[in-house]
Design an enzyme around this catalytic site. Sequence first.
Site, PDB file in Angstrom:
ATOM      1  N   CYS A 133       0.815  -1.213   0.000  1.00 44.11           N
ATOM      2  CA  CYS A 133       0.000   0.000   0.000  1.00 44.11           C
ATOM      3  C   CYS A 133       0.848   1.263   0.000  1.00 44.11           C
ATOM      4  O   CYS A 133       0.699   2.126  -0.837  1.00 44.11           O
ATOM      5  CB  CYS A 133      -0.960  -0.003   1.192  1.00 44.11           C
ATOM      6  SG  CYS A 133      -2.185  -1.296   1.036  1.00 44.11           S
ATOM      7  N   HIS A 134       1.737   1.363   0.987  1.00 48.40           N
ATOM      8  CA  HIS A 134       2.514   2.594   1.092  1.00 48.40           C
ATOM      9  C   HIS A 134       3.995   2.323   1.286  1.00 48.40           C
ATOM     10  O   HIS A 134       4.738   3.178   1.761  1.00 48.40           O
ATOM     11  CB  HIS A 134       1.957   3.488   2.194  1.00 48.40           C
ATOM     12  CG  HIS A 134       0.490   3.746   2.033  1.00 48.40           C
ATOM     13  ND1 HIS A 134      -0.465   3.012   2.679  1.00 48.40           N
ATOM     14  CD2 HIS A 134      -0.182   4.603   1.239  1.00 48.40           C
ATOM     15  CE1 HIS A 134      -1.662   3.420   2.308  1.00 48.40           C
ATOM     16  NE2 HIS A 134      -1.528   4.376   1.436  1.00 48.40           N
ATOM     17  N   GLY A 135       4.408   1.082   0.961  1.00 49.48           N
ATOM     18  CA  GLY A 135       5.838   0.783   0.907  1.00 49.48           C
ATOM     19  C   GLY A 135       6.576   0.671   2.221  1.00 49.48           C
ATOM     20  O   GLY A 135       7.648   1.240   2.370  1.00 49.48           O
TER      21      GLY A 135
ATOM     22  N   TYR B 294      -4.929  12.193  -1.167  1.00 48.21           N
ATOM     23  CA  TYR B 294      -4.206  10.938  -0.956  1.00 48.21           C
ATOM     24  C   TYR B 294      -2.718  11.141  -1.244  1.00 48.21           C
ATOM     25  O   TYR B 294      -1.853  10.651  -0.513  1.00 48.21           O
ATOM     26  CB  TYR B 294      -4.790   9.873  -1.879  1.00 48.21           C
ATOM     27  CG  TYR B 294      -4.385   8.453  -1.552  1.00 48.21           C
ATOM     28  CD1 TYR B 294      -4.636   7.906  -0.309  1.00 48.21           C
ATOM     29  CD2 TYR B 294      -3.758   7.662  -2.509  1.00 48.21           C
ATOM     30  CE1 TYR B 294      -4.290   6.605  -0.023  1.00 48.21           C
ATOM     31  CE2 TYR B 294      -3.408   6.352  -2.234  1.00 48.21           C
ATOM     32  CZ  TYR B 294      -3.674   5.831  -0.988  1.00 48.21           C
ATOM     33  OH  TYR B 294      -3.317   4.539  -0.710  1.00 48.21           O
TER      34      TYR B 294
END
Lengths: 169, 420
Positions: A133-135, B294
Amino acid sequence: MSEKKTKRRDFLFTATTAVGAVGAAAVVWPMIDQMNPDASVKALASTEVDVSSLTPGNTLTVLWRGKPVFIRRRTQEEIDEARNVKMEDLIHPEKDEDRAKNPEWLVMLGVCTHLGCVPLNDKGDYNGWFCPCHGSHYDTSGRIRKGPAPWNMEVPKYEFVDANTIKIG
Amino acid sequence: MSDHDYRPKSKVGQWFNDRLPLLTLANHLTDYPTPKNLNYWWTFGGILTFCLITQIVTGLTLAMHYIAHADMAFESVEHIMRDVNYGWLIRYIHANGASMFFLAVYIHIFRSLFYGSYKAPREIIWIIGIIIYLLMMAAAFMGYVLPWGQMSFWGATVITNLFSAIPLVGEGIVTWLWGGYSVDNPTLTRFFTLHYLIPFLILGLVILHIWALHVPGNNNPVGIDIKKPSKDTVPFHPYIVIKDGFALLMFMIVFAFFVFYAPNILGHADNYIEANPMVTPAHIVPEWYLLPFYAILRSVPDKLLGVVAMLSAILILAVLPWLDTSKIRSAVFRPLYKQFYWILVADVLILGYVGAMPAEGLYLLIARVATAYYFLHFLVILPVLGFKEKTLPVPLSITEPVLGGSPNLAAARNKESKIE
């Protein structure tokens, strides 16, 4: 109007408001608390897993309280790698000895501590887990090494009921 | 305008109006003096009202067939698509209607930014608008969860986890929001309830938004205060009604294109896979209209600060009337602001683009620069610009521009001759 009368009014006004506020709060609380986990959700607190089929180097993922739990039977290299990390290199310092009492078995919530995604096995820069998702990169002990996640993956309460069965929760 | 001395012609009308002055309200709405130079950017208020009503009507009909249960939600949506008469049409209108709603609201917001519609005396209209926008995002997010597909589930997980960034009480709040230890059935049922409620809250706020608008009256492309009613105004009906109606028709062509020819192009294929708490999709992306925020969230490497930055990016808009120190409203007379305005538009589009891309390498760098610029625009450029900028002369009225002083003289004359 005399001063005495005004004071009496003030007292009644304050007392009424205070009682009203307490009453309102007493009514509001059940409305808020009804959203917390209910008895049926809490009842699903523990789960038993048969791990006899798990060979070293493999991970079993089971669902506990709606969340995935990783049960990893680690190889000797993975254990050595996890135990030889210097504490000062860790974002959230925890000894591998404390996370995996039995070094061969690593049991932890498969939930990234950033925003709750499920990290992928055998991926990332530290041979552990990688969250797509966000590493966030986790090492072979499930400790955060790189990326936005603030903490290591959580180790839940668990115990070996017998040689082949783990009870989580 | 004859708000206060209005009397219905018929005896029955007078009798009714003396008891409930609805006819006075109707008269106010038809006669409402509107600046005569409003351009098509001003038609999006009406278009947004249409969007809200469309969402409420299609939402109500979908709710007759949808089942808010973790085991049945996904199937009930497929049931709507395959079995319910015209279910596919109603659902596609509702799903694409959300995108159309946001498209219109972004144009509406950027129109305000260009023409300075948020400035005194219209701050309250603007702040109510920001609250509506926040509620729209909440409604859209919860609506996206209801089909219980993979994106629904993991979107819900990621967004609710934002609250876990709050120190001390964060985890407790997340458990409370979920009603369990993960996103599950209790989460779905409460999201459905709130998704049902919010549009009616928005409707109430829209009424306040319009009420607050009718106190000072509309801003206009020249951005000056005008006398009402006067040579500068036209009655709302029929002039604005027709213009809004025509714009709405054009908008509905775009809307219909998406519904009939590309109903899934704005969605995500992963949401046609039923929710699975064991597997996270390889690439979680929110709907397009949330992408800029986001991108801001992901551009900050710290969890709490990322959430703070994202929320600030939205809430900063609420204090915009006090951050913009310039007395001149319209960008037409602000040569420097006009350029910064377009840079901001580009900046937000860039943020939207990198928000859809993986957060690594060059994309991450671009997201960081664009995030920094976003805050720079509102916190530094706007306050300073009000003092430094040399603005152009502003006409005294829409009808009579300052002779020889205004560069828009020709344009104003041109418009005038067209109207008369």
